[in-house]
Design a protein around this motif. Structure first.
Motif, mmCIF file in Angstrom:
data_model
loop_
_atom_site.group_PDB
_atom_site.id
_atom_site.type_symbol
_atom_site.label_atom_id
_atom_site.label_comp_id
_atom_site.label_asym_id
_atom_site.label_seq_id
_atom_site.Cartn_x
_atom_site.Cartn_y
_atom_site.Cartn_z
ATOM 1 N N LEU A 1 0.858 -1.177 0.000
ATOM 2 C CA LEU A 1 0.000 0.000 0.000
ATOM 3 C C LEU A 1 0.896 1.230 0.000
ATOM 4 N N VAL A 2 0.627 2.157 -0.905
ATOM 5 C CA VAL A 2 1.359 3.418 -0.974
ATOM 6 C C VAL A 2 0.442 4.515 -0.443
ATOM 7 N N ILE A 3 0.843 5.120 0.692
ATOM 8 C CA ILE A 3 0.058 6.205 1.292
ATOM 9 C C ILE A 3 0.813 7.500 1.023
ATOM 10 N N ASP A 4 0.335 8.255 0.053
ATOM 11 C CA ASP A 4 1.001 9.499 -0.359
ATOM 12 C C ASP A 4 -0.027 10.379 -1.059
ATOM 13 N N ASP A 5 -0.019 11.671 -0.755
ATOM 14 C CA ASP A 5 -0.994 12.562 -1.386
ATOM 15 C C ASP A 5 -0.586 12.976 -2.795
ATOM 16 N N SER A 6 0.624 12.642 -3.214
ATOM 17 C CA SER A 6 1.087 12.978 -4.567
ATOM 18 C C SER A 6 0.693 11.883 -5.558
ATOM 19 N N GLN A 7 -0.114 12.270 -6.528
ATOM 20 C CA GLN A 7 -0.533 11.317 -7.553
ATOM 21 C C GLN A 7 0.673 10.816 -8.353
ATOM 22 N N GLU B 1 -3.453 2.030 -3.245
ATOM 23 C CA GLU B 1 -3.087 3.431 -3.031
ATOM 24 C C GLU B 1 -4.049 4.086 -2.050
ATOM 25 N N ALA B 2 -3.489 5.018 -1.264
ATOM 26 C CA ALA B 2 -4.293 5.851 -0.371
ATOM 27 C C ALA B 2 -3.739 7.260 -0.438
ATOM 28 N N ILE C 1 4.004 -1.320 3.528
ATOM 29 C CA ILE C 1 3.315 -0.035 3.416
ATOM 30 C C ILE C 1 4.370 1.058 3.268
ATOM 31 N N ILE C 2 4.203 1.895 2.262
ATOM 32 C CA ILE C 2 5.052 3.076 2.091
ATOM 33 C C ILE C 2 4.250 4.261 2.625
ATOM 34 N N VAL C 3 4.820 4.972 3.608
ATOM 35 C CA VAL C 3 4.134 6.098 4.237
ATOM 36 C C VAL C 3 4.901 7.382 3.947
ATOM 37 N N ASP C 4 4.233 8.330 3.322
ATOM 38 C CA ASP C 4 4.814 9.640 3.037
ATOM 39 C C ASP C 4 5.026 10.395 4.348
ATOM 40 N N SER C 5 6.089 11.173 4.409
ATOM 41 C CA SER C 5 6.401 11.918 5.633
ATOM 42 C C SER C 5 5.476 13.114 5.851
ATOM 43 N N SER D 1 0.003 -1.090 15.363
ATOM 44 C CA SER D 1 -0.852 -1.581 16.449
ATOM 45 C C SER D 1 -2.063 -2.361 15.935
ATOM 46 N N LEU D 2 -2.361 -2.280 14.647
ATOM 47 C CA LEU D 2 -3.504 -3.021 14.095
ATOM 48 C C LEU D 2 -3.284 -4.535 14.192
ATOM 49 N N ASN D 3 -2.045 -4.967 14.054
ATOM 50 C CA ASN D 3 -1.721 -6.390 14.138
ATOM 51 C C ASN D 3 -0.349 -6.536 14.791
ATOM 52 N N PRO D 4 -0.282 -6.381 16.120
ATOM 53 C CA PRO D 4 1.018 -6.391 16.791
ATOM 54 C C PRO D 4 1.782 -7.713 16.668
ATOM 55 N N GLU D 5 1.061 -8.826 16.466
ATOM 56 C CA GLU D 5 1.742 -10.123 16.315
ATOM 57 C C GLU D 5 2.482 -10.215 14.985
ATOM 58 N N LYS D 6 1.954 -9.555 13.966
ATOM 59 C CA LYS D 6 2.579 -9.582 12.638
ATOM 60 C C LYS D 6 2.455 -8.191 12.009
ATOM 61 N N PRO D 7 3.252 -7.244 12.504
ATOM 62 C CA PRO D 7 3.148 -5.880 11.968
ATOM 63 C C PRO D 7 3.647 -5.826 10.515
ATOM 64 N N PRO D 8 3.164 -4.857 9.765
ATOM 65 C CA PRO D 8 3.602 -4.721 8.376
ATOM 66 C C PRO D 8 5.035 -4.188 8.298
ATOM 67 N N PHE D 9 5.651 -4.372 7.155
ATOM 68 C CA PHE D 9 6.971 -3.815 6.860
ATOM 69 C C PHE D 9 6.717 -2.404 6.341
ATOM 70 N N ILE D 10 7.008 -1.394 7.170
ATOM 71 C CA ILE D 10 6.689 -0.010 6.815
ATOM 72 C C ILE D 10 7.951 0.731 6.384
ATOM 73 N N ILE D 11 7.832 1.430 5.265
ATOM 74 C CA ILE D 11 8.924 2.252 4.736
ATOM 75 C C ILE D 11 8.480 3.709 4.824
#
Length: 125
Positions: free
Chosen positions: A5-11, A30-31, A49-53, A69-79
């Protein structure tokens, strides 16, 4: 198929990331906002998950904590994705649960190198 999932406001950023990651065999979502990303992850957590700063509606560091915190047993790999090399911000993101960071504008090889870290982590577990 691995999901990202790419979370960024830039299209433009979302489009470039989608192209690179789709070519690498990922199913890409995308989000535009932090709230949208959190809602998507609440329903079905992607592996990466890629999270924009700089999101228009959320503090990215807080969002990283919430996503983990949504899934503490198996958290996502966040960049954490930023356009400035601010070590203090990157360290805050890592303390919140980010596993890596990328600088914008990014290029294909930079993204693939970051995702190689994910593959190595999966293989080690």
């Amino acid at each position: 198929m691995r999901r990202c999932l790419v979370i960024d406001d830039s299209q433009v950023v979302r489009k470039v990331a989608r192209r690179i990651l789709t070519d690498a065999g990922f199913l890409v979502g995308e989000a535009v906002t932090g709230a949208e990303g959190l809602a998507i992850c609440s329903q079905e957590m992607p592996e990466i998950i890629i999270v924009d700063s700089l999101l228009p509606d959320a503090d990215s560091i807080d969002l990283i904590s919430k996503l983990n915190s949504l899934n503490p047993e198996k958290p996502p790999f966040i960049i954490y994705c930023t356009h400035e090399l601010k070590v203090a911000q990157i360290m805050r993101a890592k303390r919140a649960g980010a596993k890596g960071h990328m600088l914008k504008p990014f290029v294909r090889q930079q993204v693939l190198d970051c995702f190689r870290s994910f593959d190595e982590l999966v293989e080690a577990s």
